[in-house]
Design an enzyme around this catalytic site. Structure first.
Site, mmCIF file in Angstrom:
data_model
loop_
_atom_site.group_PDB
_atom_site.id
_atom_site.type_symbol
_atom_site.label_atom_id
_atom_site.label_comp_id
_atom_site.label_asym_id
_atom_site.label_seq_id
_atom_site.Cartn_x
_atom_site.Cartn_y
_atom_site.Cartn_z
ATOM 1 N N HIS A 52 -6.403 -6.593 61.947
ATOM 2 C CA HIS A 52 -5.656 -7.822 61.717
ATOM 3 C C HIS A 52 -5.241 -7.997 60.260
ATOM 4 O O HIS A 52 -4.156 -8.491 59.965
ATOM 5 C CB HIS A 52 -6.512 -9.018 62.154
ATOM 6 C CG HIS A 52 -5.735 -10.267 62.402
ATOM 7 N ND1 HIS A 52 -4.820 -10.382 63.420
ATOM 8 C CD2 HIS A 52 -5.733 -11.464 61.757
ATOM 9 C CE1 HIS A 52 -4.303 -11.599 63.410
ATOM 10 N NE2 HIS A 52 -4.827 -12.267 62.404
ATOM 11 N N SER B 233 0.060 -13.946 62.628
ATOM 12 C CA SER B 233 -1.026 -14.355 63.506
ATOM 13 C C SER B 233 -0.591 -15.573 64.323
ATOM 14 O O SER B 233 0.363 -15.482 65.084
ATOM 15 C CB SER B 233 -2.296 -14.618 62.696
ATOM 16 O OG SER B 233 -3.428 -14.647 63.516
ATOM 17 N N ASP C 3 -6.717 -4.178 65.756
ATOM 18 C CA ASP C 3 -6.793 -5.628 65.561
ATOM 19 C C ASP C 3 -7.722 -6.257 66.593
ATOM 20 O O ASP C 3 -7.527 -6.098 67.792
ATOM 21 C CB ASP C 3 -5.393 -6.239 65.684
ATOM 22 C CG ASP C 3 -5.308 -7.644 65.123
ATOM 23 O OD1 ASP C 3 -6.331 -8.355 65.139
ATOM 24 O OD2 ASP C 3 -4.220 -8.039 64.684
#
Length: 719
Positions: free
Chosen positions: A691, A571, A656
């Site tokens: 995600h 991330s 995501d």
């Protein structure tokens, strides 16, 4: 028999190529080449050319039953990347299977959480043998009580590729449970209600929510958040009455500032409902008597730029953690009848060398979580002013209070873990200072022993002279000869501190000779608030140079060398990976970038993308030229160059909502276009998840097995 020099050289070349192909089998396969459609992006009299902008799809396109031409092109490219990965890593299939079985083999299959007491019941989750999803259970606090399965995760998840649970909350009368479910992996939950007496689902169904519900004390009114359909920002607090339609629900608060998001909860005392509005550097709270859900919400302290606070309640005061005149935060209290900041009185004053992390309130005690010199501490204070700290011995560790729902008790629960010690849940008597280990995570490996491993806490020096903490763990007997494979991990954003905790999956690295290291770089909050402030906005590059400095330190100290050094981040940590790849590509043999935030400028310019607007205080707003220029100078996608890069594995998810799939997809396409090396470059795009990856307890470890196999293959580790 004699052979000519030419024949000898030809034979040698053939043998060399054969050996090289055996060593690097992916070279036998043709990597996908993405088409290029030049897109001019102009702002501040500066034009960027994005040849892969076409990869971005709208939610409407992604959700359409029949893909349009652009969508089909994107799907074809992502599928081509997945196919190439499968071919390039096919020779590691057995290794990945072994790693997966090894990793899940250490995990107790019929595990159960430590029960938590609340309102006459004991609540816990448990897994059955082979189950990917938990059963959410409770028992009455009475002898011989039978188990009630409130939610049967394995049954509920059948038939779904992804099945994510949000929050669960039981009504004050113990009869109903509200729970959120996401079957897409976009963190858009539908809240359902179940009668715990009959097992029947109610007709009430609340869509497009944040995933959790907060009950008023009447047991029939709940409050929840809804999301902006485009940006997925939680922007409304809505009131629902059981037995009515969602169309009849009332919006009690709307957060109209698109740089804020909102949420709703309840104080530990159950006396007040709380609405919070959150921005990176500013918060605002409202409260309402939980017995009067139709009443008027009252503001505690109006929002101010740079003023952060959070609240809890005890007797006739609110207790507030705040950075008002306190960069490392402090604890204040204020009467419920007078909540504005001019009435705030210090309870735990600000300290320059201690970061006040949080608090837990009991009838007779106040418990403070603090951080000093980068390590967490737990401080126990009675209301008479006497205090003490719980002692911990590891050089690097994690300790935090947990699940203390009981208000009138002397018993404090906390979790403790270190790089060598599996997580344990302890019950600590705040009066006698005696404690009991309630549960420690089991490692189902007869060869495992804490005594086999060693951890260290060291410091590297950043280019500006700042000392950067490093937590390391390795198997005892490792020689510091500069030849060890080493995986360096970090995150370094949002003030999120990376804690030195145990993870049984890591044993697959350590037992094969790897060293594992955490770089506690700026952008986190390990060393106090300044640590965060010095790693964001126009100081963001400190995050990257800190990480690089740690890498050089580990090489200089003979833990490893650049032929055996690997980096991992996800991330915002994926942004870190992209940045250091551009800044110092020669230091790494391999880099793993998970769901990486790499197209910084374009994303932060697009306010329709989830997370953009309320992250301006983290990264800056590129509509301001100073921030634009600075972002552009480090944005991984914008700084890919024609040069050699190390081996790279990228992971992403098609659904995501935090880092859209097209960022890593564009990045790998541009890397392929420009890089001058023939090192391995692969991407794993999970077409069914977002995600957080797979929702099942074990399924997610297949990607971890791929990650480990990627490094082991480069190290020549075949078993």
């Amino acid at each position: 028999m004699k052979i000519s020099l030419l024949t000898f050289l030809t034979l040698a070349l053939m043998l060399s190529c054969e050996s090289n192909e055996k060593e690097r089998p992916y070279r036998a396969f043709e990597a996908p080449i993405a088409k290029k459609i030049a897109k001019e992006l102009t702002i501040h009299d500066d034009t960027r050319i994005d040849n892969y902008f076409w990869m971005r799809l709208s939610d409407v396109q992604k959700n359409a039953k029949t893909p349009d031409a652009q969508t089909q092109d994107v799907l074809d490219y992502l599928n081509a990347e997945n196919a190439y990965l499968n071919k390039a890593m096919a020779h590691t299939t057995n290794l990945r299977e072994k790693l997966y079985n090894e990793i899940v083999g250490r995990i107790k299959k019929d595990d159960q959480s430590v029960p938590v007491k609340d309102n006459g019941y004991s609540y816990y989750t448990r897994f059955e043998e082979g189950g990917d999803y938990a059963l959410y259970c409770r028992k009455k606090l009475e002898d011989g009580a039978k188990e009630e399965i409130m939610l049967n995760g394995p049954e509920m998840a059948k038939g779904y590729a992804y099945y994510g649970f949000g929050g669960q909350s039981v009504s004050p009368d113990n009869n109903l449970i509200a729970f959120g479910i996401d079957t897409i992996s976009r963190r858009q939950y539908t809240i359902y209600f179940k009668n715990l007496d009959t097992g029947a689902l109610l007709k009430d169904k609340l869509s497009n929510t944040g995933g959790s519900a907060t009950w008023a004390n009447d047991g029939k009114t709940i409050f929840y958040t809804t999301k902006d359909p485009q940006t997925l920002r939680q922007n409304k607090i809505v009131k629902h009455v059981i037995g009515t339609s969602q169309s009849d629900d009332v919006v009690v608060y709307e957060e109209k500032d698109d740089t804020f998001r909102c949420g709703v909860g309840k104080t530990k005392s159950d006396a007040y409902l709380i609405i919070g509005s959150f921005q990176t550097l500013s918060t605002e709270f409202r409260y309402l008597d939980a017995n009067t859900p139709n009443g008027e919400w009252q503001i505690i302290q109006p929002r101010e730029k740079g003023l952060e606070y959070s609240i809890d309640h005890f007797e006739d005061h609110f207790y507030i953690r705040t950075n008002k005149d306190a960069k490392n935060f402090k604890l204040v209290k204020t009467p419920v009848s007078k909540t504005a900041k001019e009435h705030w009185v210090d309870v735990i004053p600000h300290r320059e060398d201690v970061y006040f992390q949080g608090m837990d309130i009991f009838k007779n005690y106040l418990v403070a979580e603090e951080r000093k010199e980068g390590l967490r501490t737990i401080r126990v204070m009675n209301w008479n002013g006497e205090d003490h700290y719980i002692e911990f011995n590891d050089p690097a560790y994690f300790a935090s209070t947990t699940s203390n729902l009981d208000f009138d008790t002397d018993m404090l629960r906390y979790n403790y873990s270190s790089l060598t010690t599996p997580n344990g849940t302890y019950e600590y008597n705040m009066k006698t200072k005696k404690q009991v280990l309630l549960k420690q995570t089991e490692v189902l490996d007869p060869a495992f022993s804490v005594d086999n491993y060693m951890s260290e806490r060291l410091f590297a020096t950043a280019p500006d002279g700042t000392k950067i903490p490093i937590s390391l763990v390795y198997r005892k007997g490792i020689e510091k000869n500069g030849k060890n494979p080493l995986l360096l991990y970090s995150y370094g954003s949002y003030g999120s501190s990376t804690e030195p905790t145990f993870n049984s999956t890591r044993l697959s690295l350590l037992d094969r000779g790897f060293i594992y290291a955490i770089a506690h770089i700026r952008g986190g909050q390990e060393m106090g608030r300044d640590w965060y402030e010095d790693g964001k906005l126009l100081k963001k590059k400190n995050t990257f140079t800190d990480f690089i400095a740690v890498g050089h330190f580990l090489i200089d100290e003979k833990f490893t060398n650049s032929n055996h050094l690997y980096a991992y981040g996800g991330s915002a940590g994926g942004l870190l990976m992209g940045a250091v790849l551009n800044m110092d590509p020669d230091m790494w043999n391999g880099v793993i970038a998970a769901v990486p935030f790499v197209d910084v400028v374009s994303t932060m310019l697009d306010e329709t993308i989830p997370l953009t607007t309320f992250e301006f205080d983290e990264w800056g707003n590129p509509k301001n030229k100073a921030y634009y220029d600075y972002m552009k100078s480090y944005s991984p996608y914008d700084n890919v160059e024609a040069k050699a890069y190390p081996n790279i594995l990228i992971t992403t998810g098609y659904w995501d909502s935090q880092v859209q799939y097209w960022e890593p997809a564009k990045w790998i396409a541009k890397l392929r276009e420009l890089k001058t090396d023939d090192n391995l470059l692969i991407m794993d795009c999970n077409m069914e998840t977002g995600h957080g990856g797979a929702s099942g307890r074990f399924e997610r470890y297949k990607r971890l097995a791929l990650t480990y196999a990627f490094m082991f293959d480069l190290e020549g580790i075949e078993d």
